[in-house]
Design a protein around this motif. Structure first.
Motif, PDB file in Angstrom:
ATOM      1  N   THR A  72     -53.864 -50.261 -12.223  1.00 12.51           N
ATOM      2  CA  THR A  72     -53.194 -49.540 -10.957  1.00 12.51           C
ATOM      3  C   THR A  72     -53.994 -48.015 -11.131  1.00 12.51           C
TER       4      THR A  72
ATOM      5  N   ALA B 148     -49.929 -57.188 -10.582  1.00 11.68           N
ATOM      6  CA  ALA B 148     -48.545 -56.783 -10.170  1.00 11.68           C
ATOM      7  C   ALA B 148     -47.407 -57.277 -10.998  1.00 11.68           C
ATOM      8  N   LYS B 152     -46.445 -54.068 -12.716  1.00 14.67           N
ATOM      9  CA  LYS B 152     -45.760 -53.255 -11.866  1.00 14.67           C
ATOM     10  C   LYS B 152     -44.286 -53.298 -12.144  1.00 14.67           C
ATOM     11  N   GLU B 156     -42.426 -51.371  -6.986  1.00 12.23           N
ATOM     12  CA  GLU B 156     -43.839 -51.440  -6.740  1.00 12.23           C
ATOM     13  C   GLU B 156     -44.105 -52.878  -6.305  1.00 12.23           C
ATOM     14  N   ARG B 157     -43.444 -53.921  -6.883  1.00  7.18           N
ATOM     15  CA  ARG B 157     -43.956 -55.144  -6.542  1.00  7.18           C
ATOM     16  C   ARG B 157     -43.353 -55.538  -5.032  1.00  7.18           C
ATOM     17  N   SER B 160     -45.624 -53.575  -2.620  1.00  4.36           N
ATOM     18  CA  SER B 160     -47.043 -54.476  -2.257  1.00  4.36           C
ATOM     19  C   SER B 160     -46.863 -55.774  -1.647  1.00  4.36           C
ATOM     20  N   ASP B 235     -48.810 -48.502  -4.945  1.00  2.00           N
ATOM     21  CA  ASP B 235     -49.853 -48.231  -5.948  1.00  2.00           C
ATOM     22  C   ASP B 235     -49.947 -46.627  -6.221  1.00  2.00           C
TER      23      ASP B 235
END
Lengths: 237, 237
Positions: A72, B148, B152, B156-157, B160, B235
């Motif tokens: 990341t 991910a 993550k 965040e997931r 995304s 990200d």
DNA sequence: CGAGGCGTTTGACGCCGGTCAAGCTGGAAT
DNA sequence: ATTCCAGCTTGACCGGCGTCAAACGCCTCG
């Protein structure tokens, strides 16, 4: 004076002649690859290709292993693939190389510049076919890792990993070794399994205390005492 | 009486003639595929292929979407891939089909029996090449998902995922739509992202309260209010 | 021999996300 | 309308794993 053998001399004693992409080529065809190839040894930890570099290299792994990492922007790192002798590294026909490739342990690669390698694929149908099959296998591997990362807990991931390495490391004769020379450090296991060093360490000692594995300390070897129990942990019922 | 056009009639108005694998074929070559193809509509939720079935089918997605799922023996499920119109489904040259393929929403597939499809690959180099490229792209997608899932957190997931869908759903003209018709339910989002329904729901309302997205309730649509902020969440830096 | 550094182990603690449970909403059947 | 049901939301609680920190073993180098 005798005739040149049809097999290129540098390929004659190659360890992965019959397991890599090259296994799709007849002896006399191998010159096409041999002529563009460059053998190179990478010391442990050396980067082969940086994320963001122009995508200019493909390679066969001759010995050792490489890790494929993504990260990341804020620096969390994840190993998205581990590749072993005979495996193919690289992305023909792709523009960018978004991933970093790093040698894990001392590693011998047989490097091909991407352009000439693509031309070789054009001219050797069987190799392209084999590359397609290999790529589909890699995709299947990746899908298994997605299942593990999405739905398995720490012990289950580690058990799966140990079995996976045991199978890939098993010499050609006996398919899966019980004593594994772990190719990577605890930190790399964590990066591979989406965990932290501490969790990896704790769960390994847990498996050891439960008598499922044995760990010789100071060394990176690991012995599977009960493959059956380990498999039951990796894929619980 | 006029000559048959070289393009098979059933392909003439196919929505994915130029985006699927078929884009590697000239009009007159398409008969090779058309002759072995069978169009079929799957209602939402219908299984196309069960995990463990003999691997006998390949297909192009014409409309709708399919999910590719794997599961642990004890029943935890993970979506390892989501495929959209134009994408290819199946594993030519592989023995087993370890994954389950399910229609998500009403879905039109153009089905090919695996054997004849493989023969078509043999005879049409350009299509095999395209399949190789597609497979490598799928592998790259899978690697991003591994990042991910491994590194993550929940928001965040989800961020995304929303961006990913926005890009794949964007019509041909404007590349990425701001109003997304989510192809899948909350539960399926959870299975895709390695989370639970509750977490998905909570994080979506969090994004809504923060003014990053808007959700019309009762409907599966989602509007991206600030693509910039969403990207920063997906990200982080 | 001792100093320092790296990889690993072990412990204490806190938080994110899973679990369990209850309420809400909208659509379909009656 | 009323009921029902599936999908979604929200809340309370808890546990697994991450975080921070310290100690240990092994190796190299002085």
């Amino acid at each position: 004076m005798r005739l040149m053998p049809s097999l290129p001399s540098r390929c004659a004693e190659c360890l992965v002649r019959d397991t890599s992409l090259c296994s799709a080529m007849r002896d006399d065809e191998l010159h096409a690859l041999s002529d563009i190839a460059r053998r190179k040894t990478f010391p442990a930890g050396q980067v082969v290709t940086w994320s963001g570099d122009p995508n200019s290299l493909c390679a066969n792994i001759v010995s050792g292993a490489v890790k494929v990492t993504a990260s990341t922007p804020d620096g969390r790192e994840q190993i998205v693939g581990l590749l072993y002798p005979g495996d193919f590294v690289g992305q023909p026909f792709a523009q960018d190389a978004p991933l970093t490739i790093t040698a894990v342990g001392e590693t011998d690669l047989c490097l091909f510049p991407r352009g000439p390698f693509e031309r070789t694929l054009d001219e050797h149908r069987a190799m392209e076919r084999k590359l397609l099959e290999r790529t589909m296998e890699s995709l299947t591997d990746a899908q298994n890792r997605i299942l593990a990362l999405g739905r398995k807990n720490a012990v289950e991931r580690i058990a799966s990993f140990l079995l996976e390495v045991s199978e890939r490391m098993g010499s050609d004769e006996d398919d899966s070794a019980s004593e594994i020379a772990l190719p990577i450090s605890r930190g790399e296991m964590a990066d591979y399994l989406g965990l932290t060093i501490e969790t990896v360490s704790r769960q390994l000692t847990r498996l050891r205390k439960d008598g499922v594995i044995a760990l010789e300390k100071g060394d990176r070897s690991c012995t599977i005492l009960s493959r059956e129990r380990l498999a039951a942990i990796a894929d619980p019922d």
